[in-house]
Every structure is written in structure tokens, then in C-alpha cells.
Design a protein around this motif. Structure first.
Motif, PDB file in Angstrom:
ATOM      1  N   GLY A  41      18.247  40.211  23.878  1.00 20.34           N
ATOM      2  CA  GLY A  41      17.362  39.496  22.966  1.00 20.34           C
ATOM      3  C   GLY A  41      17.836  39.458  21.534  1.00 20.34           C
ATOM      4  N   VAL A  42      19.148  39.299  21.311  1.00 22.92           N
ATOM      5  CA  VAL A  42      19.680  39.266  19.943  1.00 22.92           C
ATOM      6  C   VAL A  42      19.814  37.819  19.471  1.00 22.92           C
ATOM      7  N   ASN A  43      19.836  37.634  18.137  1.00 28.61           N
ATOM      8  CA  ASN A  43      19.919  36.285  17.590  1.00 28.61           C
ATOM      9  C   ASN A  43      21.366  35.816  17.457  1.00 28.61           C
ATOM     10  N   ASP A  44      21.535  34.613  16.918  1.00 27.19           N
ATOM     11  CA  ASP A  44      22.868  34.023  16.802  1.00 27.19           C
ATOM     12  C   ASP A  44      23.795  34.870  15.938  1.00 27.19           C
ATOM     13  N   ALA A  45      23.265  35.432  14.844  1.00 20.97           N
ATOM     14  CA  ALA A  45      24.100  36.209  13.929  1.00 20.97           C
ATOM     15  C   ALA A  45      24.645  37.462  14.620  1.00 20.97           C
ATOM     16  N   LEU A  97      25.000  37.855  17.874  1.00 19.82           N
ATOM     17  CA  LEU A  97      25.933  37.396  18.897  1.00 19.82           C
ATOM     18  C   LEU A  97      27.300  37.103  18.278  1.00 19.82           C
ATOM     19  N   LEU A  98      27.312  36.456  17.125  1.00 16.44           N
ATOM     20  CA  LEU A  98      28.569  36.153  16.444  1.00 16.44           C
ATOM     21  C   LEU A  98      29.295  37.442  16.056  1.00 16.44           C
ATOM     22  N   ALA A  99      28.550  38.428  15.558  1.00 21.28           N
ATOM     23  CA  ALA A  99      29.149  39.715  15.199  1.00 21.28           C
ATOM     24  C   ALA A  99      29.723  40.403  16.429  1.00 21.28           C
ATOM     25  N   ALA A 100      29.019  40.318  17.560  1.00 13.33           N
ATOM     26  CA  ALA A 100      29.505  40.938  18.794  1.00 13.33           C
ATOM     27  C   ALA A 100      30.799  40.284  19.252  1.00 13.33           C
ATOM     28  N   ARG A 101      30.882  38.972  19.114  1.00  9.33           N
ATOM     29  CA  ARG A 101      32.114  38.272  19.512  1.00  9.33           C
ATOM     30  C   ARG A 101      33.280  38.627  18.604  1.00  9.33           C
ATOM     31  N   SER A 102      32.972  39.028  17.373  1.00 10.41           N
ATOM     32  CA  SER A 102      34.026  39.485  16.467  1.00 10.41           C
ATOM     33  C   SER A 102      34.429  40.927  16.772  1.00 10.41           C
ATOM     34  N   ALA A 103      33.535  41.659  17.433  1.00 11.57           N
ATOM     35  CA  ALA A 103      33.784  43.081  17.699  1.00 11.57           C
ATOM     36  C   ALA A 103      34.566  43.320  18.978  1.00 11.57           C
ATOM     37  N   GLY A 104      34.530  42.376  19.921  1.00  9.75           N
ATOM     38  CA  GLY A 104      35.208  42.589  21.194  1.00  9.75           C
ATOM     39  C   GLY A 104      34.983  41.415  22.125  1.00  9.75           C
ATOM     40  N   TRP A 105      35.042  41.695  23.421  1.00 15.03           N
ATOM     41  CA  TRP A 105      34.888  40.662  24.454  1.00 15.03           C
ATOM     42  C   TRP A 105      33.422  40.599  24.860  1.00 15.03           C
ATOM     43  N   MET A 106      32.740  39.505  24.552  1.00 15.82           N
ATOM     44  CA  MET A 106      31.313  39.372  24.803  1.00 15.82           C
ATOM     45  C   MET A 106      31.065  38.570  26.066  1.00 15.82           C
ATOM     46  N   HIS A 107      30.427  39.205  27.042  1.00 12.86           N
ATOM     47  CA  HIS A 107      30.057  38.545  28.300  1.00 12.86           C
ATOM     48  C   HIS A 107      28.602  38.085  28.157  1.00 12.86           C
ATOM     49  N   LEU A 108      28.383  36.829  27.918  1.00 12.82           N
ATOM     50  CA  LEU A 108      27.032  36.302  27.709  1.00 12.82           C
ATOM     51  C   LEU A 108      26.406  35.986  29.063  1.00 12.82           C
ATOM     52  N   SER A 109      25.278  36.638  29.379  1.00 18.72           N
ATOM     53  CA  SER A 109      24.639  36.421  30.680  1.00 18.72           C
ATOM     54  C   SER A 109      23.570  35.339  30.622  1.00 18.72           C
ATOM     55  N   GLN A 110      22.853  35.235  29.510  1.00 19.85           N
ATOM     56  CA  GLN A 110      21.849  34.175  29.384  1.00 19.85           C
ATOM     57  C   GLN A 110      21.440  34.005  27.926  1.00 19.85           C
ATOM     58  N   SER A 111      20.947  32.825  27.627  1.00 26.12           N
ATOM     59  CA  SER A 111      20.370  32.527  26.320  1.00 26.12           C
ATOM     60  C   SER A 111      19.027  31.845  26.561  1.00 26.12           C
ATOM     61  N   ARG A 112      18.051  32.194  25.736  1.00 26.28           N
ATOM     62  CA  ARG A 112      16.710  31.626  25.890  1.00 26.28           C
ATOM     63  C   ARG A 112      16.222  31.090  24.546  1.00 26.28           C
ATOM     64  N   SER A 147       5.248  22.540  24.357  1.00 28.54           N
ATOM     65  CA  SER A 147       4.155  21.649  23.952  1.00 28.54           C
ATOM     66  C   SER A 147       3.494  22.123  22.673  1.00 28.54           C
ATOM     67  N   LEU A 148       3.492  23.464  22.466  1.00 26.69           N
ATOM     68  CA  LEU A 148       2.784  24.040  21.334  1.00 26.69           C
ATOM     69  C   LEU A 148       3.653  24.190  20.094  1.00 26.69           C
ATOM     70  N   ALA A 149       4.970  24.247  20.271  1.00 25.34           N
ATOM     71  CA  ALA A 149       5.857  24.552  19.144  1.00 25.34           C
ATOM     72  C   ALA A 149       7.098  23.670  19.177  1.00 25.34           C
ATOM     73  N   ARG A 150       7.538  23.244  18.001  1.00 30.82           N
ATOM     74  CA  ARG A 150       8.742  22.418  17.908  1.00 30.82           C
ATOM     75  C   ARG A 150       9.903  23.167  17.272  1.00 30.82           C
ATOM     76  N   ASP A 151       9.594  24.200  16.505  1.00 34.25           N
ATOM     77  CA  ASP A 151      10.624  25.014  15.870  1.00 34.25           C
ATOM     78  C   ASP A 151      10.990  26.160  16.815  1.00 34.25           C
ATOM     79  N   GLY A 152      12.035  26.929  16.458  1.00 32.11           N
ATOM     80  CA  GLY A 152      12.402  28.080  17.269  1.00 32.11           C
ATOM     81  C   GLY A 152      13.809  28.551  16.979  1.00 32.11           C
ATOM     82  N   GLU A 153      14.253  29.526  17.743  1.00 36.63           N
ATOM     83  CA  GLU A 153      15.621  30.033  17.638  1.00 36.63           C
ATOM     84  C   GLU A 153      16.090  30.482  19.015  1.00 36.63           C
ATOM     85  N   MET A 154      17.418  30.603  19.158  1.00 35.45           N
ATOM     86  CA  MET A 154      17.996  31.026  20.418  1.00 35.45           C
ATOM     87  C   MET A 154      18.169  32.547  20.415  1.00 35.45           C
ATOM     88  N   LEU A 155      17.789  33.180  21.524  1.00 34.27           N
ATOM     89  CA  LEU A 155      18.003  34.607  21.732  1.00 34.27           C
ATOM     90  C   LEU A 155      18.968  34.773  22.895  1.00 34.27           C
TER      91      LEU A 155
END
Length: 351
Positions: free
Chosen positions: A118-122, A124-139, A306-314
Motif C-alpha cells: 500500500g505504498v504511494n508512487d514516491a 515505489l520510485l524510491a524502492a526502484r532506485s534501491a534495488g529490484w522491485m517486483h510489483l505484484s499489484q497496483s490499486r 461513482s462517488l469520487a473522481r480524484d485519487g492516487e495509485m497505491l
């Protein structure tokens, strides 16, 4: 001088003081607060390590690191039953003076793998700079910017959603009301009512539901006891005369309201939308109360969109520090083997 280290948790009362002191500096979200992570900490995180970043002897970043089966887990235990409370908006509790997040995550990973949930884009970007990131899902985590509402909330929705909610409100009748638990005992009662509705709805689908485990229910009762007096938990009940329409369980911090869980009565007809009605009333309530954001958490469910138009990726995934050689090699070899097998399979059948 900055220093990154892994330490035993030590005295939990002292750790609580350190954690909350840093909270006051950084203005963290609910899921990285001591209210949440410190709930039943001795039972849940007794064997964890503390990731600590200091600047001239002062804490500038902290995180709990659970360990299980050779992996470390950021602010989780690694045990499925204990982690069923489901953390989102996860990350380091860090001030602006902390070093690059990549360095801290690299240390947290060590020679093992680090599970990030459940981490945000920032992050995730830091993790990709730290090593090999295996992304299993994004919501996608939909949210409503309450301070941007220049008109009544229902007027900001699509004509279809607005019509569904208003028709449903008419069906529930003029006695449709939202009430807020005003005492600790009422909060517990509202929680038990919500659990009953939630579990019954999932039972009818042939599934266990989020509160099937007694330990999960016990955790949330303990969390409500910690959070409610500080204004960091809310239980809302919607009724229509003598009818219970639904109950919402909210977690709150710094003006952000997380719609954590819910339980809704069975609709008497397809035109009744108890979930949409409860959320619409809650959003209007928190907007009037001065909250900044109504967060529907991860999952692009139809009602959320239906209830929300804004958001972020986790994001959910695993960081492997040994990416430079073995990580890339393993991924490449696995891909080549699968691709070769797929290409050769038709020829094998012909033979």
C-alpha cells in the motif's frame, strides 16, 4: 551527520515517545501513526526491528520491520492473520531532513527482501532506485477533495449517480438520519452492528468477510479504544425511522477521513442503494465538519468511482536489494524459459 540503522524495538513506552515526537514534526497519515502501528504492538511486532534514521542524534525517519520466512515487511508483521488489518498509505515516517528514501529502504531490505504494501508512487520510485522491485499489484484509491466542493456534494456527481442516490433517499423516507457515536460505549455498539451487517453480506456471497477472525475484531476494538478519544476514529450509523440502513467505520488524521470498513442492510429493492446513500451522507457530514479529504481507500470498485473522481495509485510488491546481478538474471532466465517452452510446445505436439 546522518546515520541509518536497524535496532531492537527496546522499551515500547520509550519508542512510543520517539515515534509520536516525530509524528508531530512530519504530520503523518493515520496508517503510519503510533495510534495504528502501536496498537497491540507487543503482540504484533514483538520480534520486529526498528529502522531508524538520525540526523545529529535526532530521529528523522522511523519504520517497523517485521520478519518472516527470510523476508522483511515494512510496518507489517509478515504473519497473514495479524496483517489482515490491511495497511494502506504505507511508508516511512520521515521528515524533510531525512536522507533519500532509497537509502533507507536499501538498509531496511538488507540481504533479504522487503515487502512493501500500500505504498504511494514516491515510495515505489524510491524502492526502484534501491534495488529490484517486483510489483505484484497496483490499486487506484479514489478520494473526494472536500475543500474543493463549491456546491452541495450531490450536485458534483454524474446525473446517473445523483439520480440513483436521490431516488434511494426518497425510498428510505423522510426520517433518513445519520448519527455519530458520541461515547466509547456507543462506538463499540456501532462497531458490533457494522460487523454483523458486514459478515452477513459476505456470508450470503459464500465468503468469510473481513471480521471472521476473532483476533481481527479484537484488534479493531482495541484500536477504537485508542483512537476514538483522540478524534482519530469515527463510527457513523444511518437509519430510516426504525430501520438500520448501514454503519461506516472511519479512521481519521490531519483532516483526512479514511472510509475503512462498512456494513449495509440488505436492499428491499434494486432501487435502494444503502451503500451509496450512507457514503453520500457521510461525505456531506465531513465536508460540513471541515475535513479536507474523504478517502475511499484502494480498489476501483464501481461505487467508489461513482462517488469520487480524484485519487492516487497505491502499490504492493517486494524489493530485492540484490538486483544488479542475481535479480535481473533470475527474471531474465525465468522469462526466457517460459517463452522458449511456449514456442517449442506446438512442435512437441507434432512430434
Amino acid at each position: 551527520m546522518q546515520r541509518i540503522s536497524l535496532e531492537p524495538l527496546g522499551d515500547l513506552d520509550e519508542l512510543a515517545i520517539r515515534w509520536q515526537a516525530l509524528e508531530r514534526l512530519v504530520g503523518c497519515g493515520f496508517f503510519t501513526s503510533w495510534t495504528f502501528l502501536g496498537c497491540q504492538v507487543a503482540d504484533r511486532f514483538g520480534k520486529a526491528k526498528l529502522l531508524c534514521v538520525t540526523q545529529d542524534g535526532h530521529d528523522v525517519a522511523l519504520a517497523l520491520l517485521g520478519r518472516r520466512r527470510g523476508r522483511r515487511w515494512l510496518n507489517q508483521t509478515g504473519e497473514p492473520a495479524k496483517d489482515s488489518v490491511f495497511i494502506e498509505h504505507n511508508g516511512l515516517l520521515a521528515s524533510r531532513d531525512a536522507p533519500a528514501a532509497a537509502a533507507a529502504l536499501r538498509t531496511a531490505c538488507g540481504a533479504a527482501s522487503l515487502v512493501l504494501s500500500g505504498v504511494n508512487d514516491a515510495t515505489l520510485l524510491a524502492a526502484r532506485s534501491a534495488g529490484w522491485m517486483h510489483l505484484s499489484q497496483s490499486r487506484w484509491a479514489p478520494r473526494v477533495d472536500l475543500q474543493a466542493l463549491a456546491q452541495p456534494y450531490l450536485d458534483t456527481l454524474s446525473s446517473n449517480t445523483r439520480a440513483q442516490i436521490r431516488r434511494s433517499m426518497r425510498l428510505f423516507g423522510p426520517d433518513l438520519r445519520l448519527s455519530r457515536a458520541s461515547t466509547p460505549n456507543a462506538a463499540r455498539d456501532y462497531f458490533h452492528d457494522m460487523v454483523a451487517l458486514h459478515q452477513e453480506a459476505w456470508r450470503q456471497r459464500g465468503k468469510a468477510g473481513a471480521f471472521a477472525d476473532p483476533e481481527t475484531r479484537a484488534f479493531h476494538l482495541a484500536l477504537i479504544a485508542r483512537a476514538w478519544p483522540k478524534g482519530e476514529a469515527d463510527l457513523l450509523r444511518v437509519t430510516a425511522g426504525g430501520r438500520h440502513v448501514g454503519t461506516l467505520y472511519m479512521l481519521m488524521r490531519n483532516g483526512v477521513v479514511h472510509s475503512y470498513q462498512s456494513g449495509f442492510a440488505q436492499a428491499a429493492s434494486p432501487q435502494e442503494k444503502p451503500g451509496l446513500v450512507c457514503h453520500a451522507l457521510a461525505i456531506a457530514h465531513y465536508a460540513a465538519d471541515g475535513a479536507r479529504t474523504y478517502d475511499l481507500l484502494g480498489g476501483a470498485d464501481r461505487y467508489k468511482l461513482s462517488l469520487a473522481r480524484d485519487g492516487e495509485m497505491l502499490h504492493w510488491g517486494t524489493l530485492d536489494r540484490a538486483w544488479s546481478a542475481s535479480g535481473v538474471s533470475k527474471q531474465a532466465n525465468s522469462f526466457l524459459k517460459k517463452r522458449t517452452k511456449k514456442l517449442l510446445l506446438p512442435w512437441a505436439r507434432v512430434g
